[in-house]
Design a protein around this motif. Structure first.
Motif, PDB file in Angstrom:
ATOM      1  N   ILE A 152       0.797  -1.225   0.000  1.00 37.05           N
ATOM      2  CA  ILE A 152       0.000   0.000   0.000  1.00 37.05           C
ATOM      3  C   ILE A 152       0.832   1.278   0.000  1.00 37.05           C
ATOM      4  N   ASP A 153       2.047   1.228   0.516  1.00 33.94           N
ATOM      5  CA  ASP A 153       2.902   2.427   0.473  1.00 33.94           C
ATOM      6  C   ASP A 153       3.885   2.394  -0.699  1.00 33.94           C
ATOM      7  N   ALA A 154       3.694   1.443  -1.605  1.00 33.77           N
ATOM      8  CA  ALA A 154       4.447   1.396  -2.855  1.00 33.77           C
ATOM      9  C   ALA A 154       3.503   1.638  -4.024  1.00 33.77           C
ATOM     10  N   MET A 155       2.420   2.343  -3.735  1.00 34.83           N
ATOM     11  CA  MET A 155       1.465   2.773  -4.769  1.00 34.83           C
ATOM     12  C   MET A 155       0.876   4.096  -4.325  1.00 34.83           C
ATOM     13  N   THR A 156       0.352   4.824  -5.271  1.00 34.79           N
ATOM     14  CA  THR A 156      -0.260   6.113  -4.960  1.00 34.79           C
ATOM     15  C   THR A 156      -1.271   6.454  -6.041  1.00 34.79           C
ATOM     16  N   GLY A 157      -2.185   7.371  -5.691  1.00 32.08           N
ATOM     17  CA  GLY A 157      -3.207   7.786  -6.635  1.00 32.08           C
ATOM     18  C   GLY A 157      -2.968   9.200  -7.128  1.00 32.08           C
ATOM     19  N   PHE A 158      -3.818   9.617  -8.036  1.00 33.03           N
ATOM     20  CA  PHE A 158      -3.772  11.003  -8.501  1.00 33.03           C
ATOM     21  C   PHE A 158      -4.346  11.946  -7.456  1.00 33.03           C
ATOM     22  N   SER A 159      -5.029  11.358  -6.459  1.00 27.22           N
ATOM     23  CA  SER A 159      -5.537  12.134  -5.332  1.00 27.22           C
ATOM     24  C   SER A 159      -5.653  11.211  -4.128  1.00 27.22           C
ATOM     25  N   GLN A 160      -5.720  11.806  -2.955  1.00 20.96           N
ATOM     26  CA  GLN A 160      -5.920  11.034  -1.721  1.00 20.96           C
ATOM     27  C   GLN A 160      -7.255  10.287  -1.779  1.00 20.96           C
ATOM     28  N   ALA A 161      -8.283  10.948  -2.294  1.00 21.82           N
ATOM     29  CA  ALA A 161      -9.609  10.323  -2.362  1.00 21.82           C
ATOM     30  C   ALA A 161      -9.599   9.087  -3.251  1.00 21.82           C
ATOM     31  N   GLU A 162      -8.931   9.176  -4.391  1.00 19.24           N
ATOM     32  CA  GLU A 162      -8.849   8.022  -5.296  1.00 19.24           C
ATOM     33  C   GLU A 162      -8.153   6.853  -4.605  1.00 19.24           C
ATOM     34  N   HIS A 163      -6.984   7.119  -4.046  1.00 19.45           N
ATOM     35  CA  HIS A 163      -6.205   6.073  -3.369  1.00 19.45           C
ATOM     36  C   HIS A 163      -7.019   5.457  -2.228  1.00 19.45           C
ATOM     37  N   ASP A 164      -7.609   6.300  -1.390  1.00 16.12           N
ATOM     38  CA  ASP A 164      -8.353   5.806  -0.235  1.00 16.12           C
ATOM     39  C   ASP A 164      -9.573   4.989  -0.633  1.00 16.12           C
ATOM     40  N   HIS A 165     -10.268   5.405  -1.685  1.00 18.86           N
ATOM     41  CA  HIS A 165     -11.445   4.645  -2.116  1.00 18.86           C
ATOM     42  C   HIS A 165     -11.060   3.212  -2.480  1.00 18.86           C
ATOM     43  N   VAL A 166     -10.043   3.073  -3.317  1.00 16.03           N
ATOM     44  CA  VAL A 166      -9.618   1.740  -3.737  1.00 16.03           C
ATOM     45  C   VAL A 166      -9.081   0.953  -2.546  1.00 16.03           C
ATOM     46  N   LYS A 167      -8.256   1.594  -1.725  1.00 14.05           N
ATOM     47  CA  LYS A 167      -7.664   0.937  -0.548  1.00 14.05           C
ATOM     48  C   LYS A 167      -8.741   0.477   0.433  1.00 14.05           C
ATOM     49  N   ASN A 168      -9.767   1.299   0.639  1.00 16.90           N
ATOM     50  CA  ASN A 168     -10.771   1.001   1.661  1.00 16.90           C
ATOM     51  C   ASN A 168     -11.935   0.139   1.178  1.00 16.90           C
ATOM     52  N   PHE A 169     -12.261   0.216  -0.116  1.00 18.61           N
ATOM     53  CA  PHE A 169     -13.467  -0.466  -0.587  1.00 18.61           C
ATOM     54  C   PHE A 169     -13.229  -1.592  -1.575  1.00 18.61           C
ATOM     55  N   ILE A 170     -12.150  -1.560  -2.334  1.00 18.32           N
ATOM     56  CA  ILE A 170     -11.906  -2.594  -3.341  1.00 18.32           C
ATOM     57  C   ILE A 170     -10.883  -3.617  -2.840  1.00 18.32           C
ATOM     58  N   PHE A 171      -9.700  -3.157  -2.487  1.00 19.42           N
ATOM     59  CA  PHE A 171      -8.619  -4.070  -2.114  1.00 19.42           C
ATOM     60  C   PHE A 171      -8.977  -5.031  -0.983  1.00 19.42           C
ATOM     61  N   PRO A 172      -9.670  -4.603   0.091  1.00 19.75           N
ATOM     62  CA  PRO A 172      -9.978  -5.564   1.162  1.00 19.75           C
ATOM     63  C   PRO A 172     -10.887  -6.705   0.708  1.00 19.75           C
ATOM     64  N   ARG A 173     -11.576  -6.538  -0.405  1.00 20.13           N
ATOM     65  CA  ARG A 173     -12.484  -7.576  -0.908  1.00 20.13           C
ATOM     66  C   ARG A 173     -11.777  -8.582  -1.803  1.00 20.13           C
ATOM     67  N   ILE A 174     -10.542  -8.250  -2.235  1.00 18.20           N
ATOM     68  CA  ILE A 174      -9.874  -9.143  -3.186  1.00 18.20           C
ATOM     69  C   ILE A 174      -8.456  -9.527  -2.774  1.00 18.20           C
ATOM     70  N   GLY A 175      -7.963  -9.029  -1.653  1.00 17.24           N
ATOM     71  CA  GLY A 175      -6.604  -9.380  -1.248  1.00 17.24           C
ATOM     72  C   GLY A 175      -6.244  -8.856   0.122  1.00 17.24           C
ATOM     73  N   LYS A 176      -4.944  -8.908   0.410  1.00 19.90           N
ATOM     74  CA  LYS A 176      -4.412  -8.451   1.693  1.00 19.90           C
ATOM     75  C   LYS A 176      -3.631  -7.159   1.482  1.00 19.90           C
ATOM     76  N   ILE A 177      -3.742  -6.248   2.429  1.00 24.51           N
ATOM     77  CA  ILE A 177      -3.033  -4.970   2.364  1.00 24.51           C
ATOM     78  C   ILE A 177      -1.899  -5.001   3.378  1.00 24.51           C
ATOM     79  N   ARG A 178      -0.674  -4.733   2.894  1.00 25.12           N
ATOM     80  CA  ARG A 178       0.498  -4.706   3.750  1.00 25.12           C
ATOM     81  C   ARG A 178       1.393  -3.538   3.345  1.00 25.12           C
ATOM     82  N   THR A 179       2.322  -3.189   4.217  1.00 26.80           N
ATOM     83  CA  THR A 179       3.314  -2.168   3.875  1.00 26.80           C
ATOM     84  C   THR A 179       4.497  -2.854   3.197  1.00 26.80           C
ATOM     85  N   THR A 180       5.311  -2.034   2.563  1.00 25.80           N
ATOM     86  CA  THR A 180       6.524  -2.547   1.928  1.00 25.80           C
ATOM     87  C   THR A 180       7.407  -3.266   2.941  1.00 25.80           C
ATOM     88  N   SER A 181       7.607  -2.650   4.104  1.00 27.93           N
ATOM     89  CA  SER A 181       8.483  -3.264   5.112  1.00 27.93           C
ATOM     90  C   SER A 181       7.908  -4.595   5.606  1.00 27.93           C
TER      91      SER A 181
END
Length: 188
Positions: A152-181
Motif C-alpha cells: 500500500i505504500d508502494a502505490m499512490t493515486g492522482f488524489s488522496q480520495a482516489e487512493h483511499d477509495h480503492v484501498k478502503n473499498f476494493i482491495f480488502p475484498r480481493i486481497g491483503k493490504i500490507r506495507t513494503t516493510s
C-alpha cells in the motif's frame, strides 16, 4: 509477522513506473513509490522470485484506447523515452517485461501465461496509479484466480480520495493490504 510470501509461488508486479511519471500524487509521492517498489524488486530478485515490470508503450499512440469522453482528456506532453522504466528500478535481465496498451497488465499480454508456467499463485502489486493501472490489474488478477497482496505504500493515486477509495473499498475484498516493510520482512 505471518509467513505471507512463498518466493517460489509469488510474483512482484510493478505497474507503470516509467519516465513519464508526473509529480501530482497522493498520499505518497512518486519518489516514495519508486523507492519502495525498487526495494521490493531487489528483495524479490535476491530471493530468486519472479519480477514483472509493466509499462505502457506505443510507437504512434494509435494502438492505445481513445474513448469518447464528456471532457477533453489532459494533454500528454511525453518526454523522450517516456516509456522507459525509471532508473531506480534497476531493470534486471531476469525481469519479465510486460508492455501494455491499456490500464490493466493482463489484457492483451502474456502475464497470465508466464505466471501460470512458473506455478505462481500470488501477486504482490505496486505502482502508479492506485485507481487506474494498479486497480485494473488487481481486478484482472482476482478474476484469474490469483491471491493478491497490496504493498500500500508502494502505490499512490492522482488524489488522496482516489487512493483511499480503492484501498478502503476494493482491495480488502480481493486481497491483503500490507506495507513494503511488512512484505520485505516476510520474505527474509
Amino acid at each position: 509477522m505471518e509467513n505471507l510470501i512463498n518466493p517460489k509461488k509469488t510474483a512482484l508486479v510493478v505497474i507503470d513506473l516509467q519516465k513519464w511519471i508526473g509529480n501530482q500524487y497522493a498520499p505518497y509521492s512518486a519518489e516514495q513509490v519508486i523507492d519502495n517498489s525498487a526495494a521490493l524488486a531487489e528483495t524479490f530478485r535476491k530471493a530468486d522470485a519472479f519480477v514483472s515490470l509493466v509499462h505502457v508503450s506505443s510507437k504512434d499512440m494509435k494502438d492505445i484506447p481513445q474513448p469518447k469522453l464528456d471532457t477533453v482528456p489532459p494533454s500528454l506532453n511525453m518526454p523522450s523515452n517516456w516509456d522507459e522504466f525509471v532508473p531506480k528500478l534497476n531493470v534486471s535481465e531476469t525481469d519479465h517485461i510486460i508492455t501494455k496498451k491499456q490500464w490493466g497488465a493482463f489484457y492483451g499480454t502474456d502475464l497470465d501465461l508466464q505466471l501460470r508456467r512458473r506455478g505462481i499463485d500470488t501477486i504482490v502489486l505496486c505502482g502508479i496509479a492506485t485507481g487506474l493501472g494498479v486497480d485494473t490489474t488487481a481486478r484482472e488478477a482476482f478474476m484469474h484466480g490469483y491471491n493478491l497482496i497490496f504493498s500500500i505504500d508502494a502505490m499512490t493515486g492522482f488524489s488522496q480520495a482516489e487512493h483511499d477509495h480503492v484501498k478502503n473499498f476494493i482491495f480488502p475484498r480481493i486481497g491483503k493490504i500490507r506495507t513494503t516493510s511488512e512484505i520485505i520482512k516476510s520474505m527474509n
